[in-house]
Design a protein around this motif. Structure first.
Motif: not given
Ligand code: BGC
Length: 768
Positions: A85-87, A190-193, A201-203, A237-239, A440-442
């Motif tokens: 779970a997040d953090g 530890i993130k995001h490596y 466009n982080r993905n 990480s995504y990128n 909303s999430w974002f």
């Molecule tokens: C975020 C992460 C997060 C993960 C799970 C991603 O979109 O970049 O930091 O841990 O979602 O919720």
């Protein structure tokens, strides 16, 4: 006959048992051998994710509702599922559940940037020890935190989660964070490596970075955290990095992370399914999150067609089993669902108070007496920004706002003004609810600052003793901030500051600004209009109380900036290659058109042309004027530095310096140790932070001698041509600073012999 049958049955059962060993800490190899290909692939892929409805998962047994993900159980072999779970500003789970009136709120702690502003490793460990207790007591195995990407540019939408522009400070903070959480017997990620330095466009964004900048700036903090604190998990990480997704980059995940740094835990993807599952697994990415059946199928197919070897597969499965046997789930911990939220709220308040940065305090404007009549301006005074949006948002039971905190501290608030703001905020919330877009999430706050007529302000200046203006920003996952109306003040904010300043100063009264922001904003153009500036960032659910503690002097601020406040946004060299003007959008980008197009600069790829010249390394070396320098922060008292001593050791040096409180009230001081390297050799910044320490609470007249150690390796820079870290021989200057721009004393250090550490030449940018 009967006896023979029984014997046969017993033998058969024994055979089955041998083929079905139950996982223990000491039989991992045996269990690995007993696993089928299907089971192995299953263990490398998280539980299928239910449809996300406005950031709330539904329809799947997540064990802990609202947790971001899990690992799948394999019951036949006694392998439990585990919960992630997040953090990072606290545990993020759903606060209510169907069928029970019990609640599952978590504490909203200060965001990462505020923790880093404390420059106090033991404070961070205290906070995360409490946070980790909530992880344990709510039945979660891994907290997906800390976020620790470097603040490359002030506008990265998630900077609030991250610590600093400096890799040493970031790495030390992350290590302390990890130690505190993991002291509870739960894990961290530890993130995001690595290189997730923008949300736009982080993905898909491809970060194109020199090996030197990678090693010295963007990976150094991860190196410190891995070596000092051994996190259970790392989140890739995504990128992309230099042409390849980080989650598929063997050089990053195996060569550097494991072979060079000695990492022993698991690597998991950030939350998304990329086509190259097998490439990820091969590269050393053990776990796919949140996981789906396609990924299991791809791994199975990859083993069958030889794209990934049995050894590589087993390596990842072994890592997973080693992770699982450490978890509370595996060890049968009986969690209570009842952490001590009251005690943790107190920890959050104390930490926020100690970390708040006092940026300006003309003529001792602060502290206030505590019983003044206050005109409190700004919608954020009511709608206080405790944290950021997205996965880093904690479901906390309450947020204390500035109005409550100020009243609680003994101030009398201008009632007309307070009612006016409250009506506006309530109205806006009601409108949003009516429109059906409550959450909303974002989503970020859309609420804009409201104008206050100048004649009303003139009346308020007559009726009150002091003005407190709260300027707020909330940032979050999925979009970067913008230069206009975000880094820079909006027109209404400017007018408000101008009118408040004019009216209150004309009446001989003070103006105090509270910066309730998630990231750096412009301060140079307006700071002279106000008497004091207090920077609590987004300080968590108790943060407003902490601000009031600082305003009244109950807490003497001792935080310092973990990054530079530039005069202009464009003064950061990274701004030339940052998507600073895209309008905000949802999801993983910021407002540009999808579909086929030419690769777009700063969206599809980002050139890190500034190299190592990030933050103060640029400003201090090139003499560029800043609004507030890295490491800056005032106190209600003052400190003298004396007796700087640097003693050469077998490896590096030990430095000591004595700090004396020569002011009138008790306080703590952060001492920053910078090193300037001898000339010749690699081009280096004018100075680099190599250590720091904070005094205890010193009474007036009291002194403390601080000790800091720096190894030769820590002095080294990365020579790309040689693929080696190199510490040049010669005379170094060790400086003890109250900020990077306020060096109080120095001492020399001589490194008699050059030293170097060879590493792999593995992360070079693709030649395109
Ligand atoms: C975020 C992460 C997060 C993960 C799970 C991603 O979109 O970049 O930091 O841990 O979602 O919720």
């Amino acid at each position: 006959m009967k006896k023979t049958l029984l014997t046969l049955l017993a033998a058969a059962l024994a055979l089955v048992a041998a083929a079905q060993p139950q996982l223990r800490k000491d039989n991992i190899e045996e269990v690995l051998k007993a696993m089928t290909l299907q089971e192995k692939a299953t263990l490398l892929v998280g539980g299928a994710r239910a449809a996300m409805v406005n950031g709330v998962t539904s329809g799947v047994d997540w064990n802990v509702p609202g947790a971001a993900g899990n690992t799948r159980p394999i019951e036949r072999l006694g392998i439990p599922g585990t919960v992630l779970a997040d953090g990072p500003a606290g545990l993020r789970i759903q606060p209510t559940r169907q069928g029970t009136s019990d609640t599952f709120y978590c504490t909203g702690f200060p965001v990462g940037t505020l923790l880093a502003s404390s420059w106090d490793l033991s404070l961070v460990e205290d906070v995360t020890r409490a946070m980790g207790n909530e992880v344990l007591e709510y039945g979660v195995d891994v907290l997906l935190a800390p976020g620790m990407n470097i603040h490359r540019n002030p506008l990265c939408g998630r900077n609030f989660e991250y610590f600093s522009e400096d890799p040493l400070l970031s790495g030390k903070m992350a290590a302390a964070y990890v130690k505190g959480i993991q002291s509870n017997g739960v894990g961290t990620s530890i993130k995001h490596y690595a290189l997730n330095n923008q949300e736009t466009n982080r993905n898909e964004n491809d970060a194109i970075v020199s090996q030197r900048a990678l090693r010295e700036i963007y990976l150094k903090n991860f190196e410190i955290a891995v070596k000092e604190a051994e996190p259970w998990t790392v989140m890739s990480s995504y990128n992309k990095l230099n042409g390849e997704y980080t989650q598929q980059k063997e050089g990053l995940l195996t060569t550097v992370l494991r072979d060079e740094w000695g990492y022993k835990g698991i690597v998991m993807t950030d939350w998304g399914n990329k086509a190259g599952t097998v490439k990820s697994a091969k590269a050393g990415n053990d776990l796919m999150e949140p996981g789906n059946q396609n990924e299991i199928d791809r791994i199975i197919a990859g083993v069958q067609d030889g794209t990934i070897s049995q050894e590589e597969l087993d390596r990842n499965v072994r890592n997973m089993l080693n992770y699982i046997v450490r978890t509370p789930r595996f060890n049968g911990y009986k969690f209570s669902n009842k952490p001590d939220l009251k005690a943790h709220a107190a920890v959050a308040r104390k930490a926020a108070g100690e970390a708040i940065v006092l940026l300006r305090n003309q003529n001792g404007a602060l502290p206030l007496k505590g019983n003044e009549k206050v005109a409190l301006y700004g919608i954020s005074a009511i709608d206080f920004v405790a944290g950021g949006t997205g996965s880093g948002d904690v479901n906390k039971a309450y947020v204390v706002n500035m109005e409550d905190a100020m009243t609680g501290a003994g101030f009398t608030l201008d009632k007309g003004l307070a009612d006016y703001y409250k009506a506006y905020v309530d109205y806006d919330k009601a409108q949003t609810a009516l429109a059906g877009t409550t959450f909303s999430w974002f989503s970020r706050r859309k609420l804009a600052e409201i104008p206050i007529p100048a004649n009303a302000i003139a009346n308020e200046a007559r009726a009150n003793d002091v003005a407190v203006v709260v300027l707020g920003r909330n940032a979050g996952e999925g979009a970067d901030r913008k230069q206009i109306d975000d880094f820079e003040l909006t027109g209404v904010e400017r007018e408000l500051l101008r009118d408040v300043s004019t009216a209150f100063r004309a009446a001989g009264k003070k103006v105090i600004v509270v910066l309730n922001v998630g990231g750096v904003i412009e301060t140079a153009s307006w700071k002279n209009m106000v008497d004091a500036i207090v920077l609590p960032w987004s300080p968590g659910q108790e943060g407003a109380n902490a601000v009031a503690d600082v305003l009244t002097g109950k807490v003497n601020p001792s935080g310092k900036l973990p990054m530079t406040f530039p005069v202009n946004f464009m003064d950061h060299p990274s701004s030339a290659n940052f998507p600073y003007n895209y309008s905000q959008g949802g999801g993983n980008m910021g407002g540009f058109s999808w579909g086929p197009r030419q690769p777009q600069k700063d969206v599809d790829y980002t050139n890190y042309e500034e190299g190592i010249w990030v933050g103060y390394r640029h400003f201090a070396t090139r003499g560029v004027e800043v609004s507030y320098p890295f490491g800056f922060g005032l106190s209600y008292t003052s400190f003298a530095y004396s007796k700087p001593v640097v003693k050469a050791e077998k490896d590096g040096f030990t430095a000591t310096v004595t700090v004396t409180n020569n002011g009138a009230v008790a306080g703590k001081e952060v001492v920053e140790l910078y090193v300037s390297a001898p000339a010749g050799g690699l081009e280096k910044p004018a100075c680099e932070l190599k250590a720091f320490a904070k005094t205890r609470d010193l009474k007036p007249g009291e002194s403390q001698t601080l000790t800091m150690k720096v190894s030769a390796y820590e002095l080294a820079s990365f020579n790309e041509a040689a693929s080696a870290w190199e510490a040049a021989a010669g005379n170094y200057t060790v400086s003890f600073g109250a900020s990077v721009a306020d060096i109080r004393c120095t001492a020399p250090f001589k490194l008699a012999k050059a030293q170097s550490w060879q590493v792999h030449n593995t992360l070079a940018p693709e030649v395109k």
